[in-house]
Design a protein around this motif. Structure first.
Motif, PDB file in Angstrom:
ATOM      1  N   VAL A   1       0.851  -1.193   0.000  1.00  0.00           N
ATOM      2  CA  VAL A   1       0.000   0.000   0.000  1.00  0.00           C
ATOM      3  C   VAL A   1       0.884   1.239   0.000  1.00  0.00           C
ATOM      4  CG1 VAL A   1      -1.739   1.293   1.284  1.00  0.00           C
ATOM      5  CG2 VAL A   1      -1.850  -1.193   1.209  1.00  0.00           C
ATOM      6  N   VAL A   2       0.645   2.111  -1.002  1.00  0.00           N
ATOM      7  CA  VAL A   2       1.393   3.355  -1.119  1.00  0.00           C
ATOM      8  C   VAL A   2       0.541   4.534  -0.666  1.00  0.00           C
ATOM      9  CG1 VAL A   2       2.573   4.890  -2.757  1.00  0.00           C
ATOM     10  CG2 VAL A   2       2.736   2.415  -3.023  1.00  0.00           C
ATOM     11  N   LYS A   3      -0.752   4.483  -0.988  1.00  0.00           N
ATOM     12  CA  LYS A   3      -1.649   5.589  -0.672  1.00  0.00           C
ATOM     13  C   LYS A   3      -3.038   5.034  -0.379  1.00  0.00           C
ATOM     14  CE  LYS A   3      -3.702   9.544  -3.016  1.00  0.00           C
ATOM     15  NZ  LYS A   3      -3.767  10.232  -4.298  1.00  0.00           N
TER      16      LYS A   3
ATOM     17  N   GLY B   1       8.171   0.866  -9.141  1.00  0.00           N
ATOM     18  CA  GLY B   1       7.742   1.843 -10.133  1.00  0.00           C
ATOM     19  C   GLY B   1       6.369   1.589 -10.723  1.00  0.00           C
ATOM     20  N   ALA B   2       5.806   0.402 -10.554  1.00  0.00           N
ATOM     21  CA  ALA B   2       4.490   0.086 -11.121  1.00  0.00           C
ATOM     22  C   ALA B   2       3.441   0.153 -10.013  1.00  0.00           C
ATOM     23  CB  ALA B   2       4.496  -1.299 -11.748  1.00  0.00           C
ATOM     24  N   GLU B   3       2.463   1.038 -10.199  1.00  0.00           N
ATOM     25  CA  GLU B   3       1.420   1.217  -9.201  1.00  0.00           C
ATOM     26  C   GLU B   3       0.048   0.943  -9.793  1.00  0.00           C
ATOM     27  OE1 GLU B   3       1.801   5.126  -7.558  1.00  0.00           O
ATOM     28  OE2 GLU B   3       3.614   4.619  -6.431  1.00  0.00           O
ATOM     29  N   LEU B   4      -0.828   0.364  -8.996  1.00  0.00           N
ATOM     30  CA  LEU B   4      -2.211   0.099  -9.383  1.00  0.00           C
ATOM     31  C   LEU B   4      -3.139   0.802  -8.402  1.00  0.00           C
ATOM     32  CD1 LEU B   4      -2.254  -3.761  -9.995  1.00  0.00           C
ATOM     33  CD2 LEU B   4      -2.372  -1.989 -11.712  1.00  0.00           C
ATOM     34  N   VAL B   5      -4.220   1.339  -8.923  1.00  0.00           N
ATOM     35  CA  VAL B   5      -5.251   1.912  -8.068  1.00  0.00           C
ATOM     36  C   VAL B   5      -6.414   0.929  -8.074  1.00  0.00           C
ATOM     37  CG1 VAL B   5      -6.805   3.847  -7.691  1.00  0.00           C
ATOM     38  CG2 VAL B   5      -4.534   4.252  -8.626  1.00  0.00           C
TER      39      VAL B   5
END
Length: 111
Positions: free
Chosen positions: A74-76, A89-93
């Protein structure tokens, strides 16, 4: 000859109170509902409560699994969405309710 004789039946004590037919016919239905409540409904409510508590407790840095099987960190966290880092570097919402399981810290490094 063609018609059989009809005999009167003796009345049971419950019929004198007016309870014989009513409770006797509904008792299996009531027992099935009580059994279904304790075997199906109550555990499902408990699981939903635990899932909601887990979703509300999500913070940055947690490692999670989504309903689709995607593992990420979890980043945000916002009200309805969670941003996951699936690789560097790869993020998913994803939607918050698609998070199904919270993993112990360091799980992603061992994979």
């Amino acid at each position: 000859m063609f018609i059989s004789n009809a005999y009167a039946q003796s009345a049971s004590p419950l019929d004198a109170l007016g309870l014989g037919g009513n409770i006797g016919s509904f008792l299996p239905l009531i027992l099935m509902f009580v059994a279904m409540y304790f075997l199906m409904i109550r555990p499902q409510q408990k699981r939903m409560k635990e899932q909601k508590a887990m979703m509300d407790a999500l913070v940055k840095g947690d490692e999670v699994v989504t309903a689709g099987g995607v593992l990420g960190k979890v980043v945000k966290v916002s009200d309805l969405y969670v941003t996951l880092e699936v690789s560097s570097g790869a993020e998913l919402v994803v939607q918050k309710n698609s998070v199904t399981m919270l993993l112990p810290k360091g799980t992603l490094k061992t994979l």
